[in-house]
Design an enzyme around this catalytic site. Sequence first.
Site, PDB file in Angstrom:
ATOM      1  N   ASP A   9       5.485  14.910-104.649  1.00  0.00           N
ATOM      2  CA  ASP A   9       5.194  14.532-103.269  1.00  0.00           C
ATOM      3  C   ASP A   9       4.179  15.512-102.700  1.00  0.00           C
ATOM      4  O   ASP A   9       4.459  16.713-102.591  1.00  0.00           O
ATOM      5  CB  ASP A   9       6.489  14.560-102.451  1.00  0.00           C
ATOM      6  CG  ASP A   9       6.335  13.897-101.087  1.00  0.00           C
ATOM      7  OD1 ASP A   9       5.262  13.331-100.816  1.00  0.00           O
ATOM      8  OD2 ASP A   9       7.287  13.956-100.291  1.00  0.00           O
ATOM      9  N   ASP A 104       0.512   9.364-101.741  1.00  0.00           N
ATOM     10  CA  ASP A 104       0.829  10.789-101.861  1.00  0.00           C
ATOM     11  C   ASP A 104       2.119  11.090-102.613  1.00  0.00           C
ATOM     12  O   ASP A 104       2.557  12.251-102.630  1.00  0.00           O
ATOM     13  CB  ASP A 104       0.888  11.420-100.475  1.00  0.00           C
ATOM     14  CG  ASP A 104       1.983  10.836 -99.601  1.00  0.00           C
ATOM     15  OD1 ASP A 104       2.447   9.726 -99.902  1.00  0.00           O
ATOM     16  OD2 ASP A 104       2.373  11.494 -98.623  1.00  0.00           O
ATOM     17  N   GLU A 105       2.740  10.111-103.248  1.00  0.00           N
ATOM     18  CA  GLU A 105       3.948  10.418-104.009  1.00  0.00           C
ATOM     19  C   GLU A 105       4.133   9.442-105.156  1.00  0.00           C
ATOM     20  O   GLU A 105       3.674   8.304-105.115  1.00  0.00           O
ATOM     21  CB  GLU A 105       5.193  10.434-103.117  1.00  0.00           C
ATOM     22  CG  GLU A 105       5.525   9.108-102.486  1.00  0.00           C
ATOM     23  CD  GLU A 105       6.852   9.137-101.735  1.00  0.00           C
ATOM     24  OE1 GLU A 105       7.840   9.706-102.253  1.00  0.00           O
ATOM     25  OE2 GLU A 105       6.895   8.578-100.624  1.00  0.00           O
TER      26      GLU A 105
END
Length: 355
Positions: A9, A104-105
């Site tokens: 993350d 983003d993860e």
Amino acid sequence: MNRKIIHVDMDCFYAAVEMREQPEFANLPLAVGGLSSGRGVLTTCNYLARQYGIRSAMPTHRALQLCPQLVLVPPRLSLYREVSQQVQAIFATYTQVIEPLSLDEAYLDVSACETCHGSATLIAEQIRQDIYNCTGLTASAGVAPVKFLAKIASDLNKPNGLYVIKPEQVSAFIETLALEKISGVGKVSIEKLHHHGLYTGGDIRRAKRDKLQTLFGKFGEMLWLRCQGIDERAVSNDRKRKSVAVERTFAQDERDKSLVVERLLALLPELRRRSEQHLRQAKMNKLGVKVKFADFQQTTKEQQCQQIDESTLVELFHQAFARGKGKAVRLVGLHIGLAYEQQTESAQLSLPFSD
């Protein structure tokens, strides 16, 4: 318990990219999104802004009340996608079993990876270092034998941290785990769980499975399995988008229905543009309108539909607007639902998470 799963993350991703691009903001409270007029909501913020109580999805005017010196920057999605692709390329050097959750993860299954002598902990550390070397940004990671625990773990040493739950530590970790940490447990469900004296994973482990099913249905079954350390979901790289949406927050609350309709229909070209690539692999199955009123109450009206139809959208808007009983409108949005031919009946009947 033989799987090795990493959840990576990025730390305050959009804000971190902006601070990298504009170093003068690095030591200032900064948020991405919203408008300087106080309209809209924040997409994300840096950790300095969070010290003031500012959070993602917070209305801009509230954030400015908490921190008048907050720096607001508009989002640059094309830039964030570019950086995300760099991060994804790093993942691919370690494993092809990657499940992106957003820009983003992502989950990574490194069970078959021989790098770092097959140590998932060392692989996670190396991935984090590679991300920093390539992008100048930091990432946090969680390592566990099951997906839901890897995701929880990635949040425990943020920012720029790593947390590892080994197979032999799973039972002890779940015993004291607050139930609200488990994905799918939201505000309504946690209140009901607390009402029945259930606060931790240990409480669920000691509860009777059939009682949880009676009280909470499929959700109770899922929760019981998670708290036994059971999560058979595989890391999958074929996740499919279920909807496409576009919305607009007005500079001022608007009561004139005809003007709101005009602004609603002005979103149609963008909805069509965003939908085009997805409709090559999927079929449209619903059309919907979202209305948020001046008091932040919001409502959605949907209808089964196989094409984007202007008259249908206008009718859906009138129905949604009527629910406000004359209240001014703050935001309007349009969305379509997507269906894939390979969906089975059981998949269509599955209950989506609400959080």
